[in-house]
Scaffold this motif. Structure first.
Motif, PDB file in Angstrom:
ATOM      1  N   VAL A 251       0.995  -1.043  -0.088  1.00  0.00           N
ATOM      2  CA  VAL A 251       0.022  -0.474   0.055  1.00  0.00           C
ATOM      3  C   VAL A 251       1.006   1.035   0.076  1.00  0.00           C
ATOM      4  N   SER A 252       0.980   1.809  -0.480  1.00  0.00           N
ATOM      5  CA  SER A 252       1.722   3.309  -0.665  1.00  0.00           C
ATOM      6  C   SER A 252       0.326   4.797  -0.680  1.00  0.00           C
ATOM      7  N   LEU A 253       1.579   5.113   0.122  1.00  0.00           N
ATOM      8  CA  LEU A 253       0.827   6.431   0.835  1.00  0.00           C
ATOM      9  C   LEU A 253       1.399   7.664   1.436  1.00  0.00           C
ATOM     10  N   GLU A 254       0.888   8.712   1.226  1.00  0.00           N
ATOM     11  CA  GLU A 254       0.982  10.401   1.464  1.00  0.00           C
ATOM     12  C   GLU A 254       2.004  10.833   2.328  1.00  0.00           C
ATOM     13  N   CYS A 255       2.988  10.601   2.703  1.00  0.00           N
ATOM     14  CA  CYS A 255       2.811  11.293   4.586  1.00  0.00           C
ATOM     15  C   CYS A 255       4.276  12.219   4.713  1.00  0.00           C
ATOM     16  N   GLN A 256       4.631  12.838   3.424  1.00  0.00           N
ATOM     17  CA  GLN A 256       5.751  13.379   3.294  1.00  0.00           C
ATOM     18  C   GLN A 256       5.045  15.071   3.606  1.00  0.00           C
ATOM     19  N   ASN A 257       5.625  16.151   4.651  1.00  0.00           N
ATOM     20  CA  ASN A 257       4.193  17.117   4.533  1.00  0.00           C
ATOM     21  C   ASN A 257       3.051  17.190   4.431  1.00  0.00           C
ATOM     22  N   SER A 258       2.274  16.574   4.755  1.00  0.00           N
ATOM     23  CA  SER A 258       0.990  15.471   4.688  1.00  0.00           C
ATOM     24  C   SER A 258       0.441  15.914   6.421  1.00  0.00           C
ATOM     25  N   ARG A 259      -0.993  16.150   6.428  1.00  0.00           N
ATOM     26  CA  ARG A 259      -1.559  15.702   7.511  1.00  0.00           C
ATOM     27  C   ARG A 259      -1.911  14.538   8.382  1.00  0.00           C
ATOM     28  N   VAL A 260      -1.775  13.782   7.828  1.00  0.00           N
ATOM     29  CA  VAL A 260      -1.926  11.940   7.732  1.00  0.00           C
ATOM     30  C   VAL A 260      -1.344  12.174   8.902  1.00  0.00           C
ATOM     31  N   PRO A 261      -2.542  11.463  10.419  1.00  0.00           N
ATOM     32  CA  PRO A 261      -1.687  10.695  11.480  1.00  0.00           C
ATOM     33  C   PRO A 261      -0.456   9.110  10.816  1.00  0.00           C
ATOM     34  N   MET A 262       0.211   9.711  11.599  1.00  0.00           N
ATOM     35  CA  MET A 262       1.443   7.925  10.871  1.00  0.00           C
ATOM     36  C   MET A 262       0.675   6.735  11.706  1.00  0.00           C
ATOM     37  N   ASP A 263       0.333   7.131  12.692  1.00  0.00           N
ATOM     38  CA  ASP A 263      -0.701   5.647  13.080  1.00  0.00           C
ATOM     39  C   ASP A 263      -1.500   5.100  12.741  1.00  0.00           C
ATOM     40  N   LEU A 264      -1.899   5.618  11.597  1.00  0.00           N
ATOM     41  CA  LEU A 264      -3.156   4.932  10.824  1.00  0.00           C
ATOM     42  C   LEU A 264      -2.116   3.820  10.012  1.00  0.00           C
ATOM     43  N   ILE A 265      -0.787   3.942   9.580  1.00  0.00           N
ATOM     44  CA  ILE A 265      -0.111   2.887   9.184  1.00  0.00           C
ATOM     45  C   ILE A 265      -0.642   1.807   9.890  1.00  0.00           C
ATOM     46  N   GLU A 266      -0.944   1.467  10.778  1.00  0.00           N
ATOM     47  CA  GLU A 266      -1.076   1.001  11.952  1.00  0.00           C
ATOM     48  C   GLU A 266      -2.465  -0.529  11.001  1.00  0.00           C
ATOM     49  N   LEU A 267      -3.196   0.260  10.858  1.00  0.00           N
ATOM     50  CA  LEU A 267      -4.507  -0.174  10.013  1.00  0.00           C
ATOM     51  C   LEU A 267      -4.481  -1.001   8.761  1.00  0.00           C
ATOM     52  N   ILE A 268      -2.925  -1.251   8.700  1.00  0.00           N
ATOM     53  CA  ILE A 268      -2.781  -1.757   7.227  1.00  0.00           C
ATOM     54  C   ILE A 268      -1.150  -3.006   8.073  1.00  0.00           C
ATOM     55  N   ARG A 269      -1.022  -3.499   9.020  1.00  0.00           N
ATOM     56  CA  ARG A 269      -0.387  -3.957   9.268  1.00  0.00           C
ATOM     57  C   ARG A 269       0.114  -5.473   8.996  1.00  0.00           C
ATOM     58  N   GLY A 270       0.801  -6.078   8.620  1.00  0.00           N
ATOM     59  CA  GLY A 270       0.844  -7.304   7.334  1.00  0.00           C
ATOM     60  C   GLY A 270       1.543  -6.641   6.306  1.00  0.00           C
ATOM     61  N   LYS A 271       0.991  -5.413   6.047  1.00  0.00           N
ATOM     62  CA  LYS A 271       1.164  -5.596   4.152  1.00  0.00           C
ATOM     63  C   LYS A 271       2.399  -4.600   4.244  1.00  0.00           C
ATOM     64  N   LYS A 272       3.311  -4.477   3.027  1.00  0.00           N
ATOM     65  CA  LYS A 272       4.288  -3.074   2.895  1.00  0.00           C
ATOM     66  C   LYS A 272       3.432  -1.651   2.703  1.00  0.00           C
ATOM     67  N   VAL A 273       4.796  -1.357   3.110  1.00  0.00           N
ATOM     68  CA  VAL A 273       3.601   0.112   2.719  1.00  0.00           C
ATOM     69  C   VAL A 273       5.226   0.501   2.581  1.00  0.00           C
ATOM     70  N   MET A 274       4.868   1.425   0.982  1.00  0.00           N
ATOM     71  CA  MET A 274       5.037   2.783   0.472  1.00  0.00           C
ATOM     72  C   MET A 274       5.171   4.125   0.657  1.00  0.00           C
ATOM     73  N   VAL A 275       6.061   4.116   1.620  1.00  0.00           N
ATOM     74  CA  VAL A 275       6.236   5.364   2.123  1.00  0.00           C
ATOM     75  C   VAL A 275       6.427   6.986   1.499  1.00  0.00           C
ATOM     76  N   GLY A 276       5.794   7.746   1.469  1.00  0.00           N
ATOM     77  CA  GLY A 276       5.789   9.193   0.614  1.00  0.00           C
ATOM     78  C   GLY A 276       6.415   9.823   1.150  1.00  0.00           C
ATOM     79  N   ALA A 277       7.564   9.930   0.989  1.00  0.00           N
ATOM     80  CA  ALA A 277       8.540  10.510   2.121  1.00  0.00           C
ATOM     81  C   ALA A 277       8.763  12.195   1.643  1.00  0.00           C
TER      82      ALA A 277
END
Length: 343
Positions: A251-277
């Motif tokens: 799952v690829s998501l937007e994180c840099q300079n965004s107001r996405v709370p990082m702990d939402l990644i917990e909801l996809i635990r087990g998946k690989k995560v493409m972190v937008g940095a």
């Protein structure tokens, strides 16, 4: 796939050279035609690969050099869509655009990107990622005068995408990514049929699969929309539980300079995560330390062997120098964290 920890990649597009299309513009018309255009696109693809390699990107792509737009170029190759018969629709509930019309049953007579993928495969031994538009984002970029049902049209597109994806896999693509920015807008549809149509698109694939969900290119309509979202962007909360249960690998998501709370990644635990940095809505080039800081925060919620540092979204509207600097910062930031993890 690469065994290197924290393999870096881009979310999608990279700027096109100014001799191919007008720079820093979405839907930019081509400057070449006929055979010159065919050759020019492949030269740009070569150049894009070289720039990714120079910047130290691990999982490379075509930079979407051969397509005018991440959605419409795929649709142009399908039957049942009339590009002359245009209607104005609101894209993702944000901005009006003149879009083609669905006038009959949609189908794909021939592969769209497969030859390009073979060409990229012939140029490198690195893992390759290829982006396709997701079914829901495709229907959001059209006027449907035929099926008159977003869901029906999405299932049809899912079948077509699956045909393309299987051929891309056979051409040697390692990761097939479906772009679904619409997942951040149409929450009921995501849960009713959006994730299901996405799974139909990746049916039978043995390569890795990814879904990219972001807040869009750094264009005014998107940045204005972001200003209305408040101090916390929790849109991912709607789709993540269902994606966590799905067959998608990354799952690829937007994180840099965004107001996405990082702990939402917990909801996809087990998946690989493409972190937008890397923020694609600014010309300011991140420092490697800023990138590392974003990755450090993400590591609280995703295991290091499942973290893939990336960009927030595509970089087509940015200048080439800016994009180059951002890619280098992404690689350097990932390297800082690799060093920390191996101490």
């Amino acid at each position: 796939m690469t065994q290197r920890i924290l393999p870096t990649s881009t979310a999608g597009s990279l700027p096109k050279p100014s001799w191919l299309a007008e720079p820093e513009k979405l839907w930019s018309p081509w400057k070449l035609q006929d055979q010159e255009l065919v050759d020019g696109k492949l030269d740009a693809l070569r150049l894009s690969l070289h720039e990714q390699q120079q910047a130290g990107i691990d999982i490379v792509s075509d930079g979407e050099q051969t397509r005018q737009h991440f959605v419409t170029t795929f649709i142009e190759h399908l039957d049942g869509v009339d590009f002359e018969k245009r209607e104005t629709v609101k894209i993702r509930d944000r901005y009006d655009a003149s879009v083609p019309s669905v006038v009959g049953a949609v189908s794909r007579q021939k592969p769209v990107f497969v030859e390009d993928a073979k060409f990229l495969r012939s140029l490198t031994d690195q893992p390759i990622k290829w982006a396709l538009p997701g079914p829901m984002t495709m229907i959001d970029t059209l006027y449907d005068g035929h099926y008159k049902s977003r869901e029906k049209l999405a299932w049809e597109f899912a079948k077509i995408l699956n045909q393309e994806a299987r051929e891309l896999e056979a051409a040697g693509v390692d990761i097939i990514q479906f772009d679904e920015p619409a997942f951040n807008v149409f929450f009921d549809e995501v849960n009713d049929w959006g994730v299901a149509t996405l799974e139909r698109a990746l049916e039978g694939l043995k390569c890795e699969t990814a879904v990219h969900i972001c807040y869009g290119y750094g264009i005014k309509a998107n940045t204005d929309w972001k200003k209305t979202l408040g101090s916390e962007w929790r849109q991912y909360e709607e789709a993540f539980p269902k994606l966590q249960q799905s067959k998608i690998d990354i799952v690829s998501l937007e994180c840099q300079n965004s107001r996405v709370p990082m702990d939402l990644i917990e909801l996809i635990r087990g998946k690989k995560v493409m972190v937008g940095a890397i923020d694609v809505a600014t010309n300011v080039i991140e420092t490697p330390e800023q990138v590392a800081d974003t990755l450090r925060k993400a590591l609280q919620f995703v295991d290091a062997d499942k973290l893939y540092p990336s960009t927030n979204c595509g970089m087509a509207p940015l200048g080439r120098e800016v994009a180059r600097g951002k890619l280098k910062a992404l690689s350097a930031g990932a390297e800082i964290i690799r060093q920390e993890l191996t101490r």
